[in-house]
Design an enzyme around this catalytic site. Structure first.
Site, PDB file in Angstrom:
ATOM      1  N   PRO A 134       0.827  -1.211   0.000  1.00 27.73           N
ATOM      2  CA  PRO A 134       0.000   0.000   0.000  1.00 27.73           C
ATOM      3  C   PRO A 134       0.860   1.260   0.000  1.00 27.73           C
ATOM      4  O   PRO A 134       1.980   1.240   0.516  1.00 27.73           O
ATOM      5  CB  PRO A 134      -0.780  -0.106   1.327  1.00 27.73           C
ATOM      6  CG  PRO A 134       0.008  -1.034   2.179  1.00 27.73           C
ATOM      7  CD  PRO A 134       0.753  -1.954   1.264  1.00 27.73           C
ATOM      8  N   ASP A 135       0.324   2.343  -0.588  1.00 27.62           N
ATOM      9  CA  ASP A 135       1.033   3.616  -0.435  1.00 27.62           C
ATOM     10  C   ASP A 135       0.637   4.214   0.908  1.00 27.62           C
ATOM     11  O   ASP A 135       0.047   3.524   1.758  1.00 27.62           O
ATOM     12  CB  ASP A 135       0.781   4.550  -1.635  1.00 27.62           C
ATOM     13  CG  ASP A 135      -0.654   5.041  -1.724  1.00 27.62           C
ATOM     14  OD1 ASP A 135      -1.452   4.765  -0.813  1.00 27.62           O
ATOM     15  OD2 ASP A 135      -0.991   5.710  -2.724  1.00 27.62           O
ATOM     16  N   PHE A 136       0.967   5.466   1.132  1.00 35.29           N
ATOM     17  CA  PHE A 136       0.710   6.057   2.450  1.00 35.29           C
ATOM     18  C   PHE A 136      -0.583   6.861   2.475  1.00 35.29           C
ATOM     19  O   PHE A 136      -1.380   6.745   3.395  1.00 35.29           O
ATOM     20  CB  PHE A 136       1.892   6.968   2.852  1.00 35.29           C
ATOM     21  CG  PHE A 136       3.160   6.198   3.030  1.00 35.29           C
ATOM     22  CD1 PHE A 136       3.480   5.652   4.258  1.00 35.29           C
ATOM     23  CD2 PHE A 136       4.018   5.988   1.963  1.00 35.29           C
ATOM     24  CE1 PHE A 136       4.632   4.898   4.429  1.00 35.29           C
ATOM     25  CE2 PHE A 136       5.173   5.246   2.111  1.00 35.29           C
ATOM     26  CZ  PHE A 136       5.487   4.700   3.346  1.00 35.29           C
ATOM     27  N   ARG A 137      -0.785   7.698   1.454  1.00 33.48           N
ATOM     28  CA  ARG A 137      -1.812   8.735   1.571  1.00 33.48           C
ATOM     29  C   ARG A 137      -3.035   8.537   0.686  1.00 33.48           C
ATOM     30  O   ARG A 137      -3.931   9.390   0.703  1.00 33.48           O
ATOM     31  CB  ARG A 137      -1.182  10.118   1.296  1.00 33.48           C
ATOM     32  CG  ARG A 137      -0.147  10.489   2.334  1.00 33.48           C
ATOM     33  CD  ARG A 137       0.527  11.820   2.115  1.00 33.48           C
ATOM     34  NE  ARG A 137       1.499  12.052   3.190  1.00 33.48           N
ATOM     35  CZ  ARG A 137       2.716  11.513   3.250  1.00 33.48           C
ATOM     36  NH1 ARG A 137       3.133  10.733   2.275  1.00 33.48           N
ATOM     37  NH2 ARG A 137       3.514  11.756   4.274  1.00 33.48           N
ATOM     38  N   ASN A 161      11.055   4.847  -1.507  1.00 31.86           N
ATOM     39  CA  ASN A 161      10.521   3.567  -1.044  1.00 31.86           C
ATOM     40  C   ASN A 161      11.568   2.768  -0.283  1.00 31.86           C
ATOM     41  O   ASN A 161      12.744   2.776  -0.643  1.00 31.86           O
ATOM     42  CB  ASN A 161      10.002   2.753  -2.237  1.00 31.86           C
ATOM     43  CG  ASN A 161       8.901   3.506  -2.974  1.00 31.86           C
ATOM     44  OD1 ASN A 161       8.314   4.428  -2.414  1.00 31.86           O
ATOM     45  ND2 ASN A 161       8.638   3.128  -4.219  1.00 31.86           N
ATOM     46  N   ASP A 167      11.152  -0.516   0.096  1.00 33.63           N
ATOM     47  CA  ASP A 167      10.846  -1.921  -0.210  1.00 33.63           C
ATOM     48  C   ASP A 167      11.953  -2.662  -0.958  1.00 33.63           C
ATOM     49  O   ASP A 167      11.842  -3.868  -1.189  1.00 33.63           O
ATOM     50  CB  ASP A 167       9.519  -2.012  -0.997  1.00 33.63           C
ATOM     51  CG  ASP A 167       9.507  -1.155  -2.260  1.00 33.63           C
ATOM     52  OD1 ASP A 167      10.564  -1.015  -2.917  1.00 33.63           O
ATOM     53  OD2 ASP A 167       8.426  -0.619  -2.600  1.00 33.63           O
ATOM     54  N   HIS A 201      14.864   7.511   1.656  1.00 31.88           N
ATOM     55  CA  HIS A 201      14.281   7.270   2.982  1.00 31.88           C
ATOM     56  C   HIS A 201      14.794   5.967   3.588  1.00 31.88           C
ATOM     57  O   HIS A 201      14.123   5.325   4.380  1.00 31.88           O
ATOM     58  CB  HIS A 201      12.745   7.279   2.901  1.00 31.88           C
ATOM     59  CG  HIS A 201      12.197   8.639   2.614  1.00 31.88           C
ATOM     60  ND1 HIS A 201      10.896   8.882   2.249  1.00 31.88           N
ATOM     61  CD2 HIS A 201      12.794   9.869   2.656  1.00 31.88           C
ATOM     62  CE1 HIS A 201      10.714  10.191   2.063  1.00 31.88           C
ATOM     63  NE2 HIS A 201      11.854  10.798   2.291  1.00 31.88           N
TER      64      HIS A 201
HETATM   65  P1  OAD Z   1       2.097   8.798  -0.886  1.00 32.98           P
HETATM   66  O1  OAD Z   1       1.205   7.728  -0.387  1.00 32.98           O
HETATM   67  O2  OAD Z   1       2.123  10.082  -0.153  1.00 32.98           O
HETATM   68  O3  OAD Z   1       1.737   9.131  -2.401  1.00 32.98           O
HETATM   69  C1  OAD Z   1       1.595   8.106  -3.348  1.00 32.98           C
HETATM   70  C2  OAD Z   1       1.072   8.725  -4.636  1.00 32.98           C
HETATM   71  O4  OAD Z   1       1.065   7.726  -5.622  1.00 32.98           O
HETATM   72  C3  OAD Z   1      -0.356   9.266  -4.514  1.00 32.98           C
HETATM   73  O5  OAD Z   1      -0.420  10.532  -5.152  1.00 32.98           O
HETATM   74  C4  OAD Z   1      -1.199   8.216  -5.258  1.00 32.98           C
HETATM   75  O6  OAD Z   1      -2.307   8.788  -5.928  1.00 32.98           O
HETATM   76  C5  OAD Z   1      -0.201   7.703  -6.258  1.00 32.98           C
HETATM   77  N1  OAD Z   1      -0.421   6.306  -6.674  1.00 32.98           N
HETATM   78  C6  OAD Z   1      -0.813   5.237  -5.948  1.00 32.98           C
HETATM   79  N2  OAD Z   1      -0.811   4.116  -6.687  1.00 32.98           N
HETATM   80  C7  OAD Z   1      -0.395   4.481  -7.930  1.00 32.98           C
HETATM   81  C8  OAD Z   1      -0.166   3.783  -9.150  1.00 32.98           C
HETATM   82  N3  OAD Z   1      -0.349   2.458  -9.267  1.00 32.98           N
HETATM   83  N4  OAD Z   1       0.256   4.503 -10.211  1.00 32.98           N
HETATM   84  C9  OAD Z   1       0.428   5.853 -10.130  1.00 32.98           C
HETATM   85  N5  OAD Z   1       0.246   6.557  -9.010  1.00 32.98           N
HETATM   86  C10 OAD Z   1      -0.154   5.887  -7.912  1.00 32.98           C
HETATM   87  O7  OAD Z   1       3.563   8.145  -0.989  1.00 32.98           O
HETATM   88  P2  OAD Z   1       4.954   8.909  -1.140  1.00 32.98           P
HETATM   89  O8  OAD Z   1       4.816  10.150  -1.927  1.00 32.98           O
HETATM   90  O9  OAD Z   1       5.939   7.903  -1.568  1.00 32.98           O
HETATM   91  O10 OAD Z   1       8.101   8.462   4.395  1.00 32.98           O
HETATM   92  O11 OAD Z   1       5.226   9.294   0.373  1.00 32.98           O
HETATM   93  C11 OAD Z   1       6.419   9.950   0.712  1.00 32.98           C
HETATM   94  C12 OAD Z   1       6.848   9.544   2.091  1.00 32.98           C
HETATM   95  O12 OAD Z   1       5.781   9.750   3.014  1.00 32.98           O
HETATM   96  C13 OAD Z   1       7.161   8.077   2.251  1.00 32.98           C
HETATM   97  O13 OAD Z   1       8.453   7.736   1.826  1.00 32.98           O
HETATM   98  C14 OAD Z   1       6.998   7.872   3.721  1.00 32.98           C
HETATM   99  C15 OAD Z   1       5.731   8.640   3.934  1.00 32.98           C
HETATM  100  O14 OAD Z   1       5.526   9.121   5.211  1.00 32.98           O
HETATM  101  C16 OAD Z   1       8.444   8.051   5.613  1.00 32.98           C
HETATM  102  O15 OAD Z   1       7.828   7.219   6.213  1.00 32.98           O
HETATM  103  C17 OAD Z   1       9.632   8.744   6.191  1.00 32.98           C
END
Ligand code: OAD
Length: 326
Positions: A73-76, A147, A149, A166
Site C-alpha cells: 500500500p502507499d501512504f496517503r 521507497n 521496499d 528514505h
Molecule cells: P504517498 O502515499 O504520499 O503518495 C503516493 C502517490 O502515488 C499518490 O499521489 C497516489 O495517488 C499515487 N499512486 C498510488 N498508486 C499508484 C499507481 N499504481 N500509479 C500511479 N500513481 C499511484 O507516498 P509517497 O509520496 O511515496 O516516508 O510518500 C512519501 C513519504 O511519506 C514516504 O516515503 C513515507 C511517507 O511518510 C516516511 O515514512 C519517512
C-alpha cells in the site's frame, strides 16, 4: 480516463502536427532535433524526446505509487493508503508510526506493522523494469526512491544508480551501540521470534531498520549526490508520489529551468511547483494513470516493450513455479 490512456491507435490529437504517430517506428526515425517542442503534450512527444535527444542524465524521483501494483500500500491514498488503516494503533497522528521520537518511547506499533508489511512476498512492477531498461540503455543518472521496499534492487538495477532517500530495510542498526544487522536477521526475527521488539545481541538495545523516520536525517548519499545529479539532469521523471515529504519533494525545483519534468501519477501532485495546469507552463507534463500503464505505453511507443517483457519473464515464471508449489 483521458484520451492518451484509452486510445490504442497511438494517434494523438494533442501531438504536434509535424508528427504522424500512426506509425511510430518510421516517424520517430524521421523526427529532427528541432521538431522537439516543450512542453510535451502527449506520451508520443515524450517518446520522441527520448529517441531524438537521447538524454544521458535522466533522473527518476519515485514514491510508493510505483509499488502498489506489487501489493504494497502507499501512504496517503484515501481508504487504501497505510495512513487510513492504522486505527488499531490508536495513534494521535498516523505519521507517528514513522516518527523517531515516538518510536523511542513506544516501538510496539511500528513492529506490529512491520510484521505485516516487511514480510509480504513482493516482486518488482513493470515500472521498476522500465527504469532498469533505461538504466541499461545508458540514459539514467540516478533513481531517487522514497521507497524502503528494495524493489529497485530486486529488479536488478545497479546499486550505484539508486539513492534510497528514505533508507531501506536492507540493514538495521542498534539504537544504543550502533551494531548493524542484516535484512535476513530482521526478517527472521519478525517471522519467528516470540518477542515483538528485536534487541541487540550485544547490548540489548532496540534494533531499528535503517528506514529514515520523521525527525531523522536522510542518508549521507542523498546529500552527497543530489545537487550535482539534479543540476546535470536532462529529463526528470516523477512517478507515484504525492510530493508531500521534504526534502525529497524539493528535488523537483533543483533541475534547471529548461529541463522537462514528467509526472506519472494517479492524481495531480506537486502543484503549483509543477506547472502542468498553468498557462505559463513551459516544460511540465502530467500523465494521469497508473505508473505501470504509463510506462507500458511509453515503452510500446519506444519499441522497448519486448525487452522489458523478456526481463520480467524469468521472474514471472518463478512466480508461477511458486504458485504451483503452494
Ligand atoms: P504517498 O502515499 O504520499 O503518495 C503516493 C502517490 O502515488 C499518490 O499521489 C497516489 O495517488 C499515487 N499512486 C498510488 N498508486 C499508484 C499507481 N499504481 N500509479 C500511479 N500513481 C499511484 O507516498 P509517497 O509520496 O511515496 O516516508 O510518500 C512519501 C513519504 O511519506 C514516504 O516515503 C513515507 C511517507 O511518510 C516516511 O515514512 C519517512
Amino acid at each position: 480516463m483521458n484520451r492518451s490512456q484509452s486510445d490504442s491507435s497511438l494517434k494523438s490529437e494533442d501531438a504536434d502536427d509535424n508528427f504522424n504517430f500512426t506509425d511510430l517506428n518510421i516517424t520517430l526515425a524521421e523526427i529532427e532535433q528541432e521538431d522537439i517542442k516543450l512542453p510535451f503534450k502527449s506520451l508520443e512527444d515524450v517518446a520522441a524526446y527520448i529517441k531524438v535527444k537521447k538524454p544521458k542524465n535522466v533522473v527518476f524521483l519515485v514514491g510508493a505509487g510505483i509499488s502498489t501494483a506489487a501489493g504494497i500500500p502507499d501512504f496517503r491514498s484515501p481508504n487504501t493508503g497505510l495512513y487510513s488503516n492504522l486505527q488499531k494503533f490508536k495513534l494521535s497522528c498516523p505519521e507517528d508510526i514513522f516518527d523517531i521520537r515516538f518510536f523511542k518511547r513506544n516501538p510496539v506499533p511500528f513492529f506490529q506493522l512491520a510484521k505485516t508489511i516487511f514480510l509480504v512476498d513482493v516482486r518488482p512492477t513493470f515500472t521498476h523494469y522500465f527504469m532498469k531498461l533505461l538504466v541499461d540503455k545508458g540514459h539514467v543518472r540516478r533513481i531517487y526512491s522514497q521507497n524502503i521496499d528494495t524493489l529497485e534492487y530486486a529488479a536488478g538495477i545497479n546499486d550505484e544508480v539508486i539513492v534510497t532517500a528514505h533508507g531501506s530495510h536492507r540493514t538495521s542498526t542498534c539504537l544504543k551501540c550502533r551494531a548493524t544487522y542484516t535484512q535476513e536477521y530482521m526478517e527472521n526475527h519478525l517471522r519467528h521470534s516470540s518477542e515483538l521488539i528485536p534487541k541487540c545481541t550485544a547490548c540489548r538495545g532496540v534494533i531499528k531498520p535503517d528506514i529514515v523516520f520523521f525527525g531523522e536525517n536522510l542518508p549521507e548519499r542523498f546529500y552527497d549526490l543530489h545537487l550535482q545529479d539534479l543540476g546535470d539532469a536532462d529529463l526528470l521523471f516523477i512517478m507515484g508520489t504525492s510530493l508531500q515529504v521534504h526534502p525529497v519533494a524539493g528535488l523537483i525545483e533543483v533541475v534547471r529551468s529548461d529541463v522537462p519534468r514528467i509526472l506519472f501519477n494517479l492524481e495531480p501532485s506537486g502543484q503549483p511547483f509543477l506547472a502542468y495546469n498553468s498557462k505559463y507552463n513551459k516544460r511540465d507534463f502530467f500523465h494521469k494513470g497508473t505508473t505501470d500503464e504509463s510506462c507500458r505505453k511509453l515503452a510500446e511507443l519506444l519499441g522497448w516493450l519486448p525487452e522489458i517483457e523478456a526481463m520480467m519473464k524469468p521472474k514471472q515464471e518463478g512466480k508461477d513455479e511458486d504458485t504451483k508449489k503452494d
